[in-house]
Design an enzyme around this catalytic site. Structure first.
Site, PDB file in Angstrom:
ATOM      1  N   ARG A 123       0.695  -1.257  -0.393  1.00 33.69           N
ATOM      2  CA  ARG A 123       0.061   0.138   0.018  1.00 33.69           C
ATOM      3  C   ARG A 123       1.015   1.247  -0.542  1.00 33.69           C
ATOM      4  O   ARG A 123       1.550   0.754   0.521  1.00 33.69           O
ATOM      5  CB  ARG A 123      -0.755   0.131   0.742  1.00 33.69           C
ATOM      6  CG  ARG A 123      -1.942  -1.168   1.364  1.00 33.69           C
ATOM      7  CD  ARG A 123      -2.605  -0.722   2.793  1.00 33.69           C
ATOM      8  NE  ARG A 123      -3.431  -2.088   2.786  1.00 33.69           N
ATOM      9  CZ  ARG A 123      -3.164  -3.183   4.168  1.00 33.69           C
ATOM     10  NH1 ARG A 123      -1.876  -3.534   4.094  1.00 33.69           N
ATOM     11  NH2 ARG A 123      -4.513  -3.830   3.653  1.00 33.69           N
TER      12      ARG A 123
ATOM     13  N   ARG B 174      -0.820  -2.117  -6.152  1.00 33.77           N
ATOM     14  CA  ARG B 174      -1.364  -3.455  -5.631  1.00 33.77           C
ATOM     15  C   ARG B 174      -2.266  -4.540  -6.815  1.00 33.77           C
ATOM     16  O   ARG B 174      -1.883  -5.697  -6.316  1.00 33.77           O
ATOM     17  CB  ARG B 174      -1.454  -2.638  -4.335  1.00 33.77           C
ATOM     18  CG  ARG B 174      -1.884  -3.513  -3.523  1.00 33.77           C
ATOM     19  CD  ARG B 174      -2.173  -3.074  -2.074  1.00 33.77           C
ATOM     20  NE  ARG B 174      -2.760  -3.552  -0.959  1.00 33.77           N
ATOM     21  CZ  ARG B 174      -2.637  -4.428  -0.449  1.00 33.77           C
ATOM     22  NH1 ARG B 174      -1.116  -5.166   0.053  1.00 33.77           N
ATOM     23  NH2 ARG B 174      -3.460  -5.184   1.239  1.00 33.77           N
TER      24      ARG B 174
ATOM     25  N   TYR C  35      -9.913 -10.470  -6.872  1.00 30.13           N
ATOM     26  CA  TYR C  35      -8.694 -10.931  -7.411  1.00 30.13           C
ATOM     27  C   TYR C  35      -9.504 -11.775  -9.234  1.00 30.13           C
ATOM     28  O   TYR C  35      -8.639 -11.801 -10.313  1.00 30.13           O
ATOM     29  CB  TYR C  35      -7.640 -10.585  -7.053  1.00 30.13           C
ATOM     30  CG  TYR C  35      -7.121  -9.099  -6.225  1.00 30.13           C
ATOM     31  CD1 TYR C  35      -6.845  -8.513  -7.287  1.00 30.13           C
ATOM     32  CD2 TYR C  35      -7.360  -9.474  -5.551  1.00 30.13           C
ATOM     33  CE1 TYR C  35      -6.410  -7.155  -6.762  1.00 30.13           C
ATOM     34  CE2 TYR C  35      -6.865  -7.932  -4.668  1.00 30.13           C
ATOM     35  CZ  TYR C  35      -6.713  -6.772  -5.360  1.00 30.13           C
ATOM     36  OH  TYR C  35      -6.264  -6.074  -4.661  1.00 30.13           O
TER      37      TYR C  35
ATOM     38  N   HIS D 261      -4.525  -9.082   4.131  1.00 24.85           N
ATOM     39  CA  HIS D 261      -5.766  -9.209   3.957  1.00 24.85           C
ATOM     40  C   HIS D 261      -6.128 -10.141   5.270  1.00 24.85           C
ATOM     41  O   HIS D 261      -5.689 -10.862   5.721  1.00 24.85           O
ATOM     42  CB  HIS D 261      -6.624  -9.494   2.663  1.00 24.85           C
ATOM     43  CG  HIS D 261      -6.514  -7.936   1.776  1.00 24.85           C
ATOM     44  ND1 HIS D 261      -6.934  -8.782   0.497  1.00 24.85           N
ATOM     45  CD2 HIS D 261      -6.151  -7.340   1.765  1.00 24.85           C
ATOM     46  CE1 HIS D 261      -6.556  -7.622   0.124  1.00 24.85           C
ATOM     47  NE2 HIS D 261      -6.576  -7.217   0.609  1.00 24.85           N
TER      48      HIS D 261
ATOM     49  N   HIS E 265      -2.340   2.526  -5.663  1.00 23.67           N
ATOM     50  CA  HIS E 265      -3.612   0.705  -5.401  1.00 23.67           C
ATOM     51  C   HIS E 265      -3.124  -0.129  -6.260  1.00 23.67           C
ATOM     52  O   HIS E 265      -3.806  -0.916  -6.460  1.00 23.67           O
ATOM     53  CB  HIS E 265      -4.896   1.490  -4.825  1.00 23.67           C
ATOM     54  CG  HIS E 265      -4.891   0.622  -3.428  1.00 23.67           C
ATOM     55  ND1 HIS E 265      -4.259   0.702  -2.719  1.00 23.67           N
ATOM     56  CD2 HIS E 265      -6.156  -0.515  -3.250  1.00 23.67           C
ATOM     57  CE1 HIS E 265      -4.546  -0.192  -1.889  1.00 23.67           C
ATOM     58  NE2 HIS E 265      -5.673  -1.190  -2.052  1.00 23.67           N
TER      59      HIS E 265
ATOM     60  N   LYS F 289      -2.342  -2.255   7.490  1.00 20.99           N
ATOM     61  CA  LYS F 289      -3.615  -1.909   8.834  1.00 20.99           C
ATOM     62  C   LYS F 289      -3.608  -2.320  10.638  1.00 20.99           C
ATOM     63  O   LYS F 289      -3.102  -3.082  10.281  1.00 20.99           O
ATOM     64  CB  LYS F 289      -4.545  -2.125   8.063  1.00 20.99           C
ATOM     65  CG  LYS F 289      -4.939  -0.970   6.514  1.00 20.99           C
ATOM     66  CD  LYS F 289      -6.345  -1.528   5.811  1.00 20.99           C
ATOM     67  CE  LYS F 289      -6.383  -1.173   4.531  1.00 20.99           C
ATOM     68  NZ  LYS F 289      -8.297  -1.082   4.043  1.00 20.99           N
TER      69      LYS F 289
END
Length: 296
Positions: A152, A244, A276, A267, A241, A176
């Protein structure tokens, strides 16, 4: 309890859960907007609003107002989610006895497939920086890490020199919620980092610097990609992004399993990574329609 005080407690709670500054700001903004609406509905000043004065009818009126203003479903769903979390916290802390948002339906939001670059376009972007210059090498490092390691932009700009293990070809990344993960480093990225660091004569800890030898910002990364996109003549907007998304899509197209891609991206849920697989199917369908004589 006054709504302002309740929001302070909720914000403190979010910080204990290592919520990012962006998440915290978004929750606060959404809840403050709702408080202002609630106070207006009750005919009082926002500073005088108490959380136990808010009921499901006010919530429904607020959603009705957002719908009339033609806010996007995604925005409405986000605001409802913030309100629901806020009142769930207040109920758990026994500040209010009922959650007025509990039985409010969230509008269904269709999933937009993330945009990515095809292999040939990605190669053009990788070749766009002038590596004979200091900033050119820096720009190459940026593209190599965003695409080669799936970072990110916030993870990229927060990298420090000790986070990069050139001998082990690994990077330590804080994602995150400050969750740490280790991701591989590609050989071209290693080479670009080595050359970039050799050209630097500063004592800064940050891995990537701006022209003032200060830590590079996320906004600057976007500007750099805008410049490289024009140099590469891609004729499509490239944002951090997007690289990514390209990283994940190319991995799956190359045969990587979904769980591994989930871990590399950091994730929490597999469902976040599954989008994806839809991208890969869309590409397969596109190739099929162009190539098969019966599909034309």
């Amino acid at each position: 309890m006054l709504a302002d005080k309740a929001l302070d407690l909720f914000s403190a709670y979010l910080k204990t859960r290592n919520s990012s500054e962006l998440t915290l700001a978004a929750y606060q903004s959404d809840i403050i907007q709702f408080m202002e609406f609630s106070a207006h509905e009750l005919g009082i000043e926002t500073e005088s609003l108490e959380v136990n004065q808010i009921d499901k009818y006010i919530v429904r009126s607020y959603i009705g107002q957002m719908t009339e203003r033609e806010l996007k479903r995604k925005s409405i769903a986000r605001k409802i989610a913030a309100m629901r979390s806020f009142f769930k916290f207040l109920c758990r802390e026994e500040i209010v006895s009922q959650n007025p948002v509990q039985k409010i339906a969230t509008p269904k939001v269709g999933k937009n497939l993330p945009r990515f670059l095809f292999q040939e376009h990605m190669e053009k972007l990788l070749e766009a920086s002038n590596q004979d210059e200091k900033n050119g090498l820096r720009d190459q490092v940026i593209v190599e890490l965003l695409y080669g390691s799936g970072l990110r932009v916030s993870e990229l700009v927060n990298l420090n020199k000790p986070d990069v293990d050139l001998d082990g070809s690994l990077i330590r990344v804080f994602g995150k919620g400050k969750k740490e993960r280790i991701v591989p480093l590609t050989e071209p990225a290693e080479e670009a980092i080595k050359r970039y660091l050799l050209q630097r004569d500063d004592q800064q800890e940050a891995l990537i610097l701006n022209y003032k030898d200060m830590r590079l910002s996320s906004r600057s990364v976007r500007r750099i990609l805008d410049k490289l996109e024009k140099t590469a003549k891609l004729n499509q907007h490239v944002h951090p992004h997007m690289l990514r998304h390209t990283f994940a899509t190319h991995l799956l197209e190359g045969g990587a399993d979904l769980r591994s891609v989930q871990e590399l991206l950091g994730h929490k849920k597999l469902s976040s990574t599954q989008i994806y697989t839809h991208l890969s199917r869309e590409k397969l369908r596109s190739v099929y329609l162009k190539a098969h004589p019966r599909a034309k």
